[in-house]
Design a protein around this motif. Sequence first.
Motif, PDB file in Angstrom:
ATOM      1  N   SER A  12       0.952  -1.295  -0.012  1.00  0.00           N
ATOM      2  CA  SER A  12      -0.015  -0.100  -0.071  1.00  0.00           C
ATOM      3  C   SER A  12       0.780   1.442   0.187  1.00  0.00           C
ATOM      4  CB  SER A  12      -0.934   0.037   1.205  1.00  0.00           C
ATOM      5  OG  SER A  12      -0.215  -0.052   2.269  1.00  0.00           O
ATOM      6  N   ASP A  13       1.837   1.345   0.668  1.00  0.00           N
ATOM      7  CA  ASP A  13       2.814   2.315   0.558  1.00  0.00           C
ATOM      8  C   ASP A  13       4.265   2.411  -0.240  1.00  0.00           C
ATOM      9  OD1 ASP A  13       4.310   0.788   2.307  1.00  0.00           O
ATOM     10  OD2 ASP A  13       3.892   1.584   4.104  1.00  0.00           O
ATOM     11  N   ALA A  14       4.031   1.382  -1.077  1.00  0.00           N
ATOM     12  CA  ALA A  14       5.410   1.391  -2.311  1.00  0.00           C
ATOM     13  C   ALA A  14       5.529   2.517  -2.688  1.00  0.00           C
ATOM     14  CB  ALA A  14       4.918   0.056  -3.046  1.00  0.00           C
ATOM     15  N   ILE A  15       6.657   3.077  -3.014  1.00  0.00           N
ATOM     16  CA  ILE A  15       7.044   4.207  -3.716  1.00  0.00           C
ATOM     17  C   ILE A  15       6.932   3.751  -5.422  1.00  0.00           C
ATOM     18  CG2 ILE A  15       8.937   5.728  -4.205  1.00  0.00           C
ATOM     19  CD1 ILE A  15      10.017   5.183  -1.516  1.00  0.00           C
ATOM     20  N   ILE A  16       7.523   2.535  -6.035  1.00  0.00           N
ATOM     21  CA  ILE A  16       7.440   2.221  -7.241  1.00  0.00           C
ATOM     22  C   ILE A  16       6.827   0.811  -7.119  1.00  0.00           C
ATOM     23  CG2 ILE A  16       8.436   1.923  -9.291  1.00  0.00           C
ATOM     24  CD1 ILE A  16      10.596   3.979  -8.267  1.00  0.00           C
ATOM     25  N   SER A  17       5.812   0.353  -7.722  1.00  0.00           N
ATOM     26  CA  SER A  17       5.419  -0.916  -8.175  1.00  0.00           C
ATOM     27  C   SER A  17       4.984  -1.189  -9.464  1.00  0.00           C
ATOM     28  CB  SER A  17       4.404  -1.379  -7.170  1.00  0.00           C
ATOM     29  OG  SER A  17       3.962  -2.738  -7.353  1.00  0.00           O
ATOM     30  N   CYS A  18       5.945  -1.960 -10.423  1.00  0.00           N
ATOM     31  CA  CYS A  18       5.769  -1.981 -11.746  1.00  0.00           C
ATOM     32  C   CYS A  18       6.642  -3.126 -12.153  1.00  0.00           C
ATOM     33  CB  CYS A  18       6.383  -0.548 -12.496  1.00  0.00           C
ATOM     34  SG  CYS A  18       8.170  -0.511 -12.377  1.00  0.00           S
ATOM     35  N   GLN A  19       6.199  -3.315 -13.701  1.00  0.00           N
ATOM     36  CA  GLN A  19       7.135  -4.408 -14.351  1.00  0.00           C
ATOM     37  C   GLN A  19       7.737  -3.837 -15.477  1.00  0.00           C
ATOM     38  OE1 GLN A  19       4.827  -7.856 -15.964  1.00  0.00           O
ATOM     39  NE2 GLN A  19       6.502  -9.042 -15.781  1.00  0.00           N
ATOM     40  N   LEU A  20       8.984  -3.973 -15.899  1.00  0.00           N
ATOM     41  CA  LEU A  20       9.643  -3.666 -17.160  1.00  0.00           C
ATOM     42  C   LEU A  20       8.958  -4.205 -18.207  1.00  0.00           C
ATOM     43  CD1 LEU A  20      13.299  -3.968 -15.882  1.00  0.00           C
ATOM     44  CD2 LEU A  20      11.676  -2.023 -15.636  1.00  0.00           C
ATOM     45  N   ASP A  21       8.703  -3.564 -19.167  1.00  0.00           N
ATOM     46  CA  ASP A  21       8.219  -4.088 -20.352  1.00  0.00           C
ATOM     47  C   ASP A  21       9.155  -4.734 -21.479  1.00  0.00           C
ATOM     48  OD1 ASP A  21       9.251  -1.790 -21.652  1.00  0.00           O
ATOM     49  OD2 ASP A  21       7.156  -0.700 -22.013  1.00  0.00           O
ATOM     50  N   GLY A  22      10.350  -4.447 -21.283  1.00  0.00           N
ATOM     51  CA  GLY A  22      11.328  -4.905 -22.287  1.00  0.00           C
ATOM     52  C   GLY A  22      11.725  -4.144 -23.295  1.00  0.00           C
ATOM     53  N   LYS A  23      10.983  -2.917 -23.292  1.00  0.00           N
ATOM     54  CA  LYS A  23      11.153  -2.280 -24.456  1.00  0.00           C
ATOM     55  C   LYS A  23      11.669  -0.622 -23.859  1.00  0.00           C
ATOM     56  CE  LYS A  23       7.496  -4.265 -27.098  1.00  0.00           C
ATOM     57  NZ  LYS A  23       6.212  -4.029 -27.770  1.00  0.00           N
ATOM     58  N   GLY A  24      11.885  -0.530 -22.539  1.00  0.00           N
ATOM     59  CA  GLY A  24      12.300   0.754 -22.019  1.00  0.00           C
ATOM     60  C   GLY A  24      11.287   1.402 -21.296  1.00  0.00           C
ATOM     61  N   GLY A  25      10.206   0.791 -21.166  1.00  0.00           N
ATOM     62  CA  GLY A  25       9.080   1.504 -20.385  1.00  0.00           C
ATOM     63  C   GLY A  25       8.815   0.436 -19.198  1.00  0.00           C
ATOM     64  N   LEU A  26       7.402   0.814 -18.620  1.00  0.00           N
ATOM     65  CA  LEU A  26       6.933   0.070 -17.369  1.00  0.00           C
ATOM     66  C   LEU A  26       5.609  -0.283 -17.243  1.00  0.00           C
ATOM     67  CD1 LEU A  26       5.449   2.217 -15.443  1.00  0.00           C
ATOM     68  CD2 LEU A  26       7.977   2.984 -15.069  1.00  0.00           C
ATOM     69  N   ILE A  27       5.104  -1.289 -16.901  1.00  0.00           N
ATOM     70  CA  ILE A  27       3.783  -1.596 -16.723  1.00  0.00           C
ATOM     71  C   ILE A  27       3.312  -1.524 -15.323  1.00  0.00           C
ATOM     72  CG2 ILE A  27       1.940  -3.475 -17.506  1.00  0.00           C
ATOM     73  CD1 ILE A  27       3.950  -4.588 -19.435  1.00  0.00           C
ATOM     74  N   PRO A  28       2.680  -0.772 -14.958  1.00  0.00           N
ATOM     75  CA  PRO A  28       2.031  -0.900 -13.575  1.00  0.00           C
ATOM     76  C   PRO A  28       1.373  -2.320 -13.092  1.00  0.00           C
ATOM     77  CG  PRO A  28       1.165   1.110 -14.675  1.00  0.00           C
ATOM     78  CD  PRO A  28       1.879   0.230 -15.430  1.00  0.00           C
ATOM     79  N   ILE A  29       1.841  -2.369 -11.883  1.00  0.00           N
ATOM     80  CA  ILE A  29       1.248  -3.935 -11.386  1.00  0.00           C
ATOM     81  C   ILE A  29      -0.244  -3.782 -10.735  1.00  0.00           C
ATOM     82  CG2 ILE A  29       1.620  -5.742  -9.868  1.00  0.00           C
ATOM     83  CD1 ILE A  29       4.359  -5.348 -10.198  1.00  0.00           C
ATOM     84  N   GLU A  30      -1.315  -4.513 -11.205  1.00  0.00           N
ATOM     85  CA  GLU A  30      -2.575  -4.418 -10.653  1.00  0.00           C
ATOM     86  C   GLU A  30      -2.834  -5.589  -9.725  1.00  0.00           C
ATOM     87  OE1 GLU A  30      -4.189  -1.742 -10.962  1.00  0.00           O
ATOM     88  OE2 GLU A  30      -3.195  -0.775 -12.679  1.00  0.00           O
ATOM     89  N   ASN A  31      -3.783  -5.401  -8.760  1.00  0.00           N
ATOM     90  CA  ASN A  31      -4.059  -6.570  -7.926  1.00  0.00           C
ATOM     91  C   ASN A  31      -4.588  -7.823  -8.522  1.00  0.00           C
ATOM     92  OD1 ASN A  31      -3.481  -5.343  -5.355  1.00  0.00           O
ATOM     93  ND2 ASN A  31      -5.126  -4.346  -5.014  1.00  0.00           N
ATOM     94  N   SER A  32      -5.446  -7.440  -9.577  1.00  0.00           N
ATOM     95  CA  SER A  32      -5.943  -9.110 -10.234  1.00  0.00           C
ATOM     96  C   SER A  32      -5.132  -9.486 -11.273  1.00  0.00           C
ATOM     97  CB  SER A  32      -7.534  -8.285 -10.811  1.00  0.00           C
ATOM     98  OG  SER A  32      -7.099  -7.373 -11.705  1.00  0.00           O
TER      99      SER A  32
END
Length: 327
Positions: A12-32
């Motif tokens: 809940s209090d994470a500063i960053i929570s994501c997955q690298l997309d392999g192309k230089g960007g990121l994908i936010p992580i969702e609960n579901s």
Amino acid sequence: MESISGNALQVSDAIISCQLDGKGGLIPIENSEVVHCDRPCWLHLNYTHRASADWLMSTPLLPDAVRDALGGDSMRPRVSRLGDGTMITLRSVNLNSESRPDQLVVIRVFINEKLIVSTRRRKVFAIDEVLTDLNNGNGPTDGGSWLVDVCDALTDHTSEFIEDLHDKIIELEDAVVDQRVPPRGELALIRKQLIIMRRYMAPQRDVFSRLASERLPWMSDDDRRRMQDIADRLGRGLDDLDASVARTGVLSDEISTVMAEAMNRRTYTMSLMAMIFLPTTFLTGLFGVNLGGIPGGEWRYGFGIFCLLLALLVSGVAWWLRRRKWL
């Protein structure tokens, strides 16, 4: 571990929570979501926050030996292999407001092929730079390039601070050449900052060199080459630190010499003034006694003539000192 449930990476209090997309960007992580581990996930936490601390102590995604390390008190840069992952502790120049740069901040990282968990207490600006690159689509594509980018940003900040210290030393040297003494404590603060940087950046250079030399499965040959370049760049900064420490030692001696010379000049001037007025002090003391028979005591021009003779005596003594090249 081929996939991870999204809620397993939700803090809940994470500063960053994501997955690298392999192309230089990121994908936010969702609960579901079910997060597939073909690309690494990145969690950046403040280990002093309650939810983050609870997640570090309870998540099955981390080895037991890593839990205390990510939220512990270890400050010295180091790297250690823990199973299929690597635990890394690094130091960064403190760019936070109301703090001195030499009050270094700590970032701790556990990284493997599938997961990156980084923790800190005070803000680390190198992380913000990597996040900005990811948001712009030109960031790291995997765990190895992520670590290289973070280390590169940390070293850039260190190099800039070393350059600032170098410029301050040059200003002090110019001031000493002009016979100007710097404010009290300024040189001592610079020497303290140099020593602190040397103490922590030397082992950090060794960490970079070890990362470059070890065959970690999540680092490519290009990542290792870039990491070695970063280690070499930090090594050159350490050479500058060593040279700057030696220069501050010479500066300290020169400042002491300038202050001693200034004191000697003042003492010499006071001695000459005492020598010039010594005969007049003797005569005024002699003629100031309250006894009868003082020459000129009843003469109306006696005081004026006496003052004129004192002026001539002072001028004569000054001329004699100048002729002897004491003045």
